[in-house]
Design an enzyme around this catalytic site. Structure first.
Site, PDB file in Angstrom:
ATOM      1  N   PHE A 128      34.325  70.891-119.759  1.00  0.00           N
ATOM      2  CA  PHE A 128      33.190  70.585-120.634  1.00  0.00           C
ATOM      3  C   PHE A 128      32.461  69.336-120.173  1.00  0.00           C
ATOM      4  CE2 PHE A 128      36.540  72.741-123.042  1.00  0.00           C
ATOM      5  CZ  PHE A 128      35.876  73.909-123.340  1.00  0.00           C
TER       6      PHE A 128
ATOM      7  N   THR B 296      32.854  80.297-117.544  1.00  0.00           N
ATOM      8  CA  THR B 296      31.563  80.657-118.117  1.00  0.00           C
ATOM      9  C   THR B 296      31.185  82.104-117.854  1.00  0.00           C
ATOM     10  OG1 THR B 296      30.566  79.947-116.057  1.00  0.00           O
ATOM     11  CG2 THR B 296      30.634  78.333-117.838  1.00  0.00           C
TER      12      THR B 296
ATOM     13  N   GLY C 205      23.904  76.560-114.059  1.00  0.00           N
ATOM     14  CA  GLY C 205      24.546  77.433-113.081  1.00  0.00           C
ATOM     15  C   GLY C 205      23.764  78.694-112.775  1.00  0.00           C
TER      16      GLY C 205
ATOM     17  N   ILE D 172      18.759  86.942-120.572  1.00  0.00           N
ATOM     18  CA  ILE D 172      20.210  86.909-120.732  1.00  0.00           C
ATOM     19  C   ILE D 172      20.779  87.864-119.681  1.00  0.00           C
ATOM     20  CG2 ILE D 172      22.133  87.385-122.290  1.00  0.00           C
ATOM     21  CD1 ILE D 172      20.414  84.910-123.065  1.00  0.00           C
TER      22      ILE D 172
ATOM     23  N   ASN E 243      23.903  88.489-118.538  1.00  0.00           N
ATOM     24  CA  ASN E 243      25.054  89.301-118.925  1.00  0.00           C
ATOM     25  C   ASN E 243      25.351  89.071-120.408  1.00  0.00           C
ATOM     26  OD1 ASN E 243      27.793  90.061-119.550  1.00  0.00           O
ATOM     27  ND2 ASN E 243      28.100  90.328-117.358  1.00  0.00           N
ATOM     28  N   PRO E 244      24.972  90.024-121.252  1.00  0.00           N
ATOM     29  CA  PRO E 244      25.117  89.807-122.703  1.00  0.00           C
ATOM     30  C   PRO E 244      26.555  89.516-123.119  1.00  0.00           C
ATOM     31  CG  PRO E 244      23.740  91.718-122.261  1.00  0.00           C
ATOM     32  CD  PRO E 244      24.309  91.291-120.937  1.00  0.00           C
TER      33      PRO E 244
ATOM     34  N   GLY F 201      19.517  77.872-119.307  1.00  0.00           N
ATOM     35  CA  GLY F 201      20.936  77.596-119.488  1.00  0.00           C
ATOM     36  C   GLY F 201      21.408  77.948-120.885  1.00  0.00           C
TER      37      GLY F 201
ATOM     38  N   GLU G 162      25.377  75.056-123.126  1.00  0.00           N
ATOM     39  CA  GLU G 162      25.407  73.865-123.977  1.00  0.00           C
ATOM     40  C   GLU G 162      24.579  73.981-125.248  1.00  0.00           C
ATOM     41  OE1 GLU G 162      26.072  70.147-121.253  1.00  0.00           O
ATOM     42  OE2 GLU G 162      24.954  71.624-120.117  1.00  0.00           O
TER      43      GLU G 162
HETATM   44 MO1  MOS Z   1      28.324  69.832-118.811  1.00  0.00          MO
HETATM   45  S1  MOS Z   1      28.612  68.244-120.128  1.00  0.00           S
HETATM   46  O1  MOS Z   1      26.880  69.418-118.073  1.00  0.00           O
HETATM   47  O2  MOS Z   1      29.645  69.740-117.785  1.00  0.00           O
END
Ligand code: MOS
Length: 693
Positions: free
Chosen positions: A235, A465, A506, A583, A585-586, A656, A659
């Site tokens: 995280f 993820t 990513g 999106i 991959n749902p 993204g 987060e």
């Molecule tokens: Mo996340 S806090 O950008 O690893």
């Protein structure tokens, strides 16, 4: 789960899912290596001062102890500007728990036992480890030490606008330190041999680890290999290497080629790998009779460490969220004798939007305007500070769709009016926003194998993820072949350079790299390539960068029950509606949002690292004392998203999603708790005692 979580989302199943659940996906510490030794770290027992003496004789006499490393015998490391990595380079102590040595032994038990025999004497200096607003410790963050710093913002005349406003709120929110607790702790195996250094390391970016370690230990990058095919959660604390990595590398230099294994314990992770800093945030809002903001002020104070600046920017959440002609945004730091904080899921936004979205709710209550309607009235036409158009902004759609699904229209706005048995019941809403970032510079290699399949290599990270799955899907779709014909490899410096799994960037960064590399491959080798045909390429420059404000948005809805007698807070129901571009991959996206919201419930109700200022350490430094939301704490969480086509963000069109799911969750829950009880708690976590005062 106590309630039903929707699992209807479809999409390619997680590629490594079977390997993970059958225990065959190797994590860093369990990578098979020959004849390993085990490292137990020595940690400082004081918060500030220096080591007067360190006696290792008794530890060295223990059968099975290979090496005891201290600042007396450790190799020199090159300074690279990160004091956290400069382990054992002096006798100085900057925080309690700091690494001051290591015992390396044949078993973890021997190493731990011998570590207890090392006699460390200190010269103490007075320390200061208590976060507070105190001119002696507060300063304006140093821009040189934090290159991504947003400077203070001052637009118009905030004080005059507040004085003339029909409705105002002037409120201060506080949030505690929180620690990352991924299921897999930080762990590394370091092996030095004639070829160089190999690290099996749990991280969010193997290339970044290598890029920092190479100058630190004075090795050519080519002689370092960092491998992390599977990471058991991360995280932010695994985004940058921490001291234990440098320590393990130093130790492995002394073991004649035998690998050295180091896995931090939960307790050690409360000292050595960073944390979300505590904040104290004052928000002042002024609005006209219709609830339109005339003034927005957000001043945040956050903790940092005296020995290393980490500058969280929680107040920056208020820079571009709502239209407001007058605006002041400041971020300050309080420097203490504590470990360095670091990124933790939505660093800045998670804390900052808690304050802003709670204050907006307070304004709505004061003005007697529905909180969704109030937000809609404050939608900016363009990004308020930069003046840039939004690449896409569908916050209103999220709020409206969420209201519909959640049953908002039946809500009685008066707080403290709904009671079911012993429970006071309320509902709340908050908005979420997180920037859509793109890290340039990633490369991918596309290769056509003799068996007809395509191999895609990119040194990206899948920290749980679903990156591997999404990238495989994007490669297959761009190649126009079935996903079974694509084998994607990631996680190591054996693959081409790719940036960090951070900033929820990513899919945007690696995805556009894979898509553009496939296009380059097809351009070079055509649709029927020969066996062995290969192309390495990066993402094309995005011509729209800097021309648009790019953010993902969301609307968080919560139903909260507060027990009338005990103050216990429960969250039986949440709904998150997000707008995050394409999106890809749902199925895995659903998990990302769900995970973010779950962590948000945890932030709202439970997570709190309690610092004992007398000693400068976290008292509840394990999972018995530091509660993280478990199944029994989570009711029904419904996740959905609006269809959003954004041609500007990147060639995938994806924003993204890792987060934004935590952003706004705590505010929605706090707002619902106020609606349930009429009590406005402005201090996280929302523990029962705060509703009984
Ligand atoms: Mo996340 S806090 O950008 O690893």
């Amino acid at each position: 789960m106590t309630g039903a979580t929707r699992t209807t989302a479809r999409g390619l199943e997680r590629i490594e899912g079977r390997a993970k659940v059958t225990g065959t996906a190797p994590y860093a510490f369990e990578y098979p290596v020959t004849d390993p030794l085990y490292l137990h770290p020595l940690r400082s027992g004081i918060a500030r001062g220096r080591i007067a003496s360190i006696d290792t004789a008794a530890a060295e006499r223990v059968d099975g102890v290979h090496t005891v490393l201290t600042h007396h015998n450790a190799d020199a490391l090159n300074p690279i500007g990160d004091p956290e990595l400069a382990v054992l380079q002096s006798d100085g102590i900057d925080f309690r728990g700091q690494l001051v040595g290591a015992v390396v032994a044949e078993t973890p038990e021997i190493a731990a036992h011998a570590a207890g025999l090392v006699d460390i004497r200190y010269e103490r200096l007075p320390h200061d480890s208590e976060f507070r607003d105190d001119a002696n410790i507060v300063y304006t963050p140093d821009a040189d030490a934090s290159p991504m710093l947003a400077p203070d913002l001052e637009r118009g005349d905030v004080d005059a606008a507040l004085a003339e406003a029909t409705y105002t709120v002037d409120v201060t929110y506080t949030t505690p330190p929180e620690h990352h607790n991924p299921i897999e702790p930080h762990a590394v195996i370091a092996t030095w041999d004639d070829d160089g250094l190999t690290l099996h390391d749990s991280n969010q970016g193997s290339h970044l680890v290598r890029d920092l370690l190479a100058p630190l230990v004075g090795l050519d990058k080519e002689r370092i290999n960092v491998i992390a095919p599977h990471v058991g959660g991360a995280f932010g604390s695994k985004g940058m290497p921490h001291g234990h990595l440098a320590l393990t590398v130093l130790a492995a230099r002394r073991t004649e080629g035998r690998p050295v294994k180091c896995a931090l314990s939960r307790t050690q992770m409360f000292e050595l790998v960073g944390y979300r800093p505590p904040t104290r945030q004052r928000v002042r809002l002024g609005a006209d009779p219709e609830g339109r903001l005339t003034a927005t002020e957000h001043d945040s104070l956050e903790q940092t460490s005296r020995f290393k600046q980490y500058a969280e920017q929680s107040a920056s959440a208020s820079r571009e969220m709502y239209a407001s002609p007058n605006r002041r945004v400041t971020n300050r730091l309080a420097a203490l004798d504590v470990p360095a904080p670091t990124w933790m899921r939505a660093p800045g936004e998670a804390s900052g939007m808690y304050a802003l979205e709670s204050a907006v709710d307070e304004l709505a209550v004061r003005a007697g305007i529905d909180p969704i309607e109030l937000r809609v009235r404050n939608e900016p036409e363009v990004a308020p500070v930069s003046g840039l158009p939004f690449s896409s902004r569908n916050l209103v759609a999220c709020l409206r769709q969420g209201a519909e699904r959640f049953g908002w229209q039946d809500r009685d706005p008066r707080p403290g009016t709904r009671r079911e048995g012993d429970w006071l019941v309320g509902t709340g809403v908050a908005a979420a926003s997180f920037p859509s970032l793109l890290f340039p510079g990633s490369l991918a290699t596309i290769r056509h194998e003799s068996d007809g399949k395509y191999r895609v290599e990119i040194g990206a990270a899948d920290i749980g993820t679903g990156a591997r799955t999404a990238l495989t899907q994007l490669a297959a779709e761009t190649l126009e072949v079935p996903v079974d014909d694509v084998e994607l490899r990631l996680g190591s410096t054996e693959q081409p350079n790719a940036g960090l799994a951070g900033g929820s960037a990513g899919t945007a960064s690696w995805g556009s790299t894979v898509v553009d590399a496939v296009r380059a491959f097809r351009a070079e080798h055509g649709s029927d390539p020969a066996a062995g045909a290969e192309t390495t390429a990066g993402a094309a420059d995005n011509p729209d960068l800097g021309k648009y404000a790019m953010n993902a948005y969301g609307a968080q809805f919560a139903e909260v029950r507060v027990h009338a007698d005990t103050g216990e807070v429960r969250v039986p129901r949440m709904l998150g509606v997000f707008a995050a571009g394409r999106i890809v991959n749902p199925r895995t996206a659903h998990s990302q949002f769900l995970g973010g919201m779950t962590m948000g419930i945890s932030m709202a109700l439970h997570e709190h690292s309690v610092v004992d200022g007398r000693f400068g350490h976290v008292v509840n430094h394990d999972l018995a004392g530091y509660h993280i939301a478990g199944n029994a704490d989570v009711g029904s969480i419904e996740v959905s998203w609006v269809d959003e086509h954004d041609p500007h963000v990147n060639s995938v069109g994806a924003k993204g999603i890792g987060e934004v799911g935590i952003v706004g969750t705590a505010a929605a829950i706090g707002n619902a708790a106020h609606h349930a009880t009429g009590v406005r708690v402005r201090d996280l976590p929302l523990t029962p005692d705060k509703f009984l005062r």
